[in-house]
Scaffold this motif. Structure first.
Motif, mmCIF file in Angstrom:
data_model
loop_
_atom_site.group_PDB
_atom_site.id
_atom_site.type_symbol
_atom_site.label_atom_id
_atom_site.label_comp_id
_atom_site.label_asym_id
_atom_site.label_seq_id
_atom_site.Cartn_x
_atom_site.Cartn_y
_atom_site.Cartn_z
ATOM 1 N N GLY A 267 4.458 8.730 4.444
ATOM 2 C CA GLY A 267 4.454 9.722 5.502
ATOM 3 C C GLY A 267 3.655 9.263 6.709
ATOM 4 O O GLY A 267 2.896 8.286 6.656
ATOM 5 N N ARG A 268 3.827 9.994 7.791
ATOM 6 C CA ARG A 268 3.138 9.656 9.040
ATOM 7 C C ARG A 268 1.624 9.832 8.882
ATOM 8 O O ARG A 268 1.159 10.779 8.260
ATOM 9 C CB ARG A 268 3.650 10.563 10.160
ATOM 10 C CG ARG A 268 2.949 10.373 11.501
ATOM 11 C CD ARG A 268 3.558 11.289 12.550
ATOM 12 N NE ARG A 268 3.517 12.693 12.131
ATOM 13 C CZ ARG A 268 2.457 13.486 12.259
ATOM 14 N NH1 ARG A 268 1.333 13.016 12.780
ATOM 15 N NH2 ARG A 268 2.517 14.746 11.867
ATOM 16 N N THR A 269 0.881 8.915 9.467
ATOM 17 C CA THR A 269 -0.576 9.031 9.539
ATOM 18 C C THR A 269 -1.010 8.693 10.960
ATOM 19 O O THR A 269 -0.198 8.281 11.799
ATOM 20 C CB THR A 269 -1.285 8.078 8.563
ATOM 21 O OG1 THR A 269 -1.116 6.731 9.014
ATOM 22 C CG2 THR A 269 -0.738 8.211 7.149
ATOM 23 N N SER A 270 -2.299 8.821 11.227
ATOM 24 C CA SER A 270 -2.846 8.432 12.530
ATOM 25 C C SER A 270 -3.106 6.938 12.588
ATOM 26 O O SER A 270 -3.619 6.427 13.592
ATOM 27 C CB SER A 270 -4.136 9.197 12.805
ATOM 28 O OG SER A 270 -5.109 8.910 11.807
ATOM 29 N N GLY A 271 -2.758 6.218 11.531
ATOM 30 C CA GLY A 271 -2.996 4.788 11.465
ATOM 31 C C GLY A 271 -4.402 4.491 10.954
ATOM 32 O O GLY A 271 -5.120 5.370 10.498
ATOM 33 N N HIS B 299 -1.881 11.477 4.969
ATOM 34 C CA HIS B 299 -1.036 12.295 5.857
ATOM 35 C C HIS B 299 -1.853 13.477 6.358
ATOM 36 O O HIS B 299 -1.834 13.795 7.547
ATOM 37 C CB HIS B 299 0.207 12.751 5.099
ATOM 38 C CG HIS B 299 1.166 13.536 5.948
ATOM 39 N ND1 HIS B 299 1.825 12.987 7.026
ATOM 40 C CD2 HIS B 299 1.560 14.835 5.884
ATOM 41 C CE1 HIS B 299 2.591 13.908 7.582
ATOM 42 N NE2 HIS B 299 2.444 15.038 6.919
ATOM 43 N N PHE C 109 -3.933 5.461 7.221
ATOM 44 C CA PHE C 109 -2.805 4.718 6.659
ATOM 45 C C PHE C 109 -3.244 3.960 5.417
ATOM 46 O O PHE C 109 -2.559 3.968 4.385
ATOM 47 C CB PHE C 109 -2.227 3.752 7.689
ATOM 48 C CG PHE C 109 -1.167 2.847 7.121
ATOM 49 C CD1 PHE C 109 0.133 3.296 6.955
ATOM 50 C CD2 PHE C 109 -1.475 1.548 6.721
ATOM 51 C CE1 PHE C 109 1.110 2.474 6.400
ATOM 52 C CE2 PHE C 109 -0.515 0.717 6.170
ATOM 53 C CZ PHE C 109 0.781 1.182 6.018
ATOM 54 N N ASP D 102 4.995 15.386 2.342
ATOM 55 C CA ASP D 102 5.281 14.414 3.398
ATOM 56 C C ASP D 102 4.509 13.116 3.204
ATOM 57 O O ASP D 102 4.269 12.381 4.160
ATOM 58 C CB ASP D 102 4.932 15.008 4.768
ATOM 59 C CG ASP D 102 5.950 16.042 5.229
ATOM 60 O OD1 ASP D 102 6.903 16.331 4.478
ATOM 61 O OD2 ASP D 102 5.785 16.574 6.340
ATOM 62 N N SER D 103 4.119 12.809 1.969
ATOM 63 C CA SER D 103 3.358 11.593 1.710
ATOM 64 C C SER D 103 4.217 10.396 1.326
ATOM 65 O O SER D 103 3.779 9.257 1.452
ATOM 66 C CB SER D 103 2.315 11.836 0.609
ATOM 67 O OG SER D 103 1.305 12.716 1.068
ATOM 68 N N TRP E 124 3.246 1.361 8.793
ATOM 69 C CA TRP E 124 3.808 2.714 8.798
ATOM 70 C C TRP E 124 4.860 2.810 7.694
ATOM 71 O O TRP E 124 5.296 1.826 7.182
ATOM 72 C CB TRP E 124 4.413 3.111 10.142
ATOM 73 C CG TRP E 124 5.503 2.216 10.654
ATOM 74 C CD1 TRP E 124 5.345 1.098 11.430
ATOM 75 C CD2 TRP E 124 6.919 2.345 10.432
ATOM 76 N NE1 TRP E 124 6.559 0.533 11.710
ATOM 77 C CE2 TRP E 124 7.546 1.281 11.119
ATOM 78 C CE3 TRP E 124 7.708 3.245 9.726
ATOM 79 C CZ2 TRP E 124 8.931 1.093 11.109
ATOM 80 C CZ3 TRP E 124 9.083 3.066 9.718
ATOM 81 C CH2 TRP E 124 9.681 1.989 10.413
ATOM 82 N N TRP F 236 5.739 -2.224 3.938
ATOM 83 C CA TRP F 236 5.091 -1.064 4.548
ATOM 84 C C TRP F 236 3.668 -1.406 4.971
ATOM 85 O O TRP F 236 3.227 -1.019 6.055
ATOM 86 C CB TRP F 236 5.061 0.108 3.572
ATOM 87 C CG TRP F 236 6.391 0.551 3.069
ATOM 88 C CD1 TRP F 236 7.625 0.190 3.535
ATOM 89 C CD2 TRP F 236 6.634 1.433 1.972
ATOM 90 N NE1 TRP F 236 8.623 0.798 2.805
ATOM 91 C CE2 TRP F 236 8.046 1.555 1.836
ATOM 92 C CE3 TRP F 236 5.810 2.115 1.090
ATOM 93 C CZ2 TRP F 236 8.630 2.354 0.865
ATOM 94 C CZ3 TRP F 236 6.376 2.908 0.114
ATOM 95 C CH2 TRP F 236 7.772 3.037 0.002
#
Length: 236
Positions: free
Chosen positions: A182-186, A143, A190, A174-175, A236, A231
């Motif tokens: 949690g959101r990542t840049s991929g 994250h 990710f 937020d993990s 995501w 997931w």
């Protein structure tokens, strides 16, 4: 422990309180992004740690006073560098003089953005004292590079032969949320976060581990474990 805790809070509402044998957990929601802030109080010593001084310093200071009439705050743990998790950090530090802690790879960015010194730069496996208790640091990279979670393990009943360890309580920032990471840049971020979650959280901790995320409702590892492959597949 009391059984009335639900973890459901709103920015305009009161804190939800969970009383464990040695630790009190207070959860409050603050700010326009509905961030969760957690006040952890060692019941024996009165030492207090705030997890994420996200926003609304007046509300956070009131939360601190709920745990200690003297507004004692020994430390602030910032789970990661994002702006919505540090909005009240400088103000709360200025009033309380609390020491600040963050993951080593996010500490510099937090210090620059919030204008505070980061006293404790934590690595995976570090132990963070809280009065008579200790919390274990779990690095969850992805994250942000320095995102961390905290684990508190309730003591087992030493009087019972073969007693299993007490329940674990995991503060994930937020993990990890109900329903996914949690959101990542991929891409590599990710994969890094999923690898850390699987190896350092889901493999290391049992299903009854209670998860306290940085936004929204709580969950348990048992509720989330069946969905790990899903997931991975959806990315995501």
């Amino acid at each position: 422990m009391t059984m009335t805790y639900t973890g459901d809070v709103s920015p305009a509402g009161p804190a939800d309180v969970r009383e464990l044998d040695a630790l009190t957990i207070r959860k409050a929601s603050v700010g326009p992004m509905d961030n969760n802030a957690y006040l952890l109080t060692c019941r024996r010593s009165g030492a207090q740690l705030l997890v994420d001084a996200a926003a609304d310093p007046d509300r956070l200071l009131a939360l601190i006073r709920e745990g200690s009439r003297e507004a004692r705050l020994d430390g602030i743990l910032t789970t990661h560098r994002h702006h919505d998790h540090i909005g009240a950090l400088a103000s709360v530090v200025a009033v309380t003089g609390a020491r600040t802690h963050a993951g080593v790879d996010d500490a510099h960015a937090i210090a620059d953005a919030a204008g505070v010194r980061v006293d404790g730069r934590l690595r995976h496996g570090s132990m963070l004292p809280l009065g008579d208790l200790a919390l274990e640091v779990v690095a969850l990279r992805g994250h942000t590079p320095g995102s961390i979670a905290l684990v508190y393990r309730e003591p087992s009943d030493a009087r019972a032969p073969g007693a299993s360890p007490g329940r674990a309580h995991l503060f994930t920032g937020d993990s990890l949320f109900p329903g996914g990471p949690g959101r990542t840049s991929g891409g590599p971020d990710f994969d890094s976060l999923m690898d850390d979650l699987e190896q350092r959280v889901f493999t290391a901790l049992p299903d009854d581990t209670w998860v306290y995320p940085g936004h929204g409702r709580d969950t348990t590892l048992g509720a989330e474990r069946p969905h790990l492959a899903e997931w991975r597949a959806r990315r995501w």
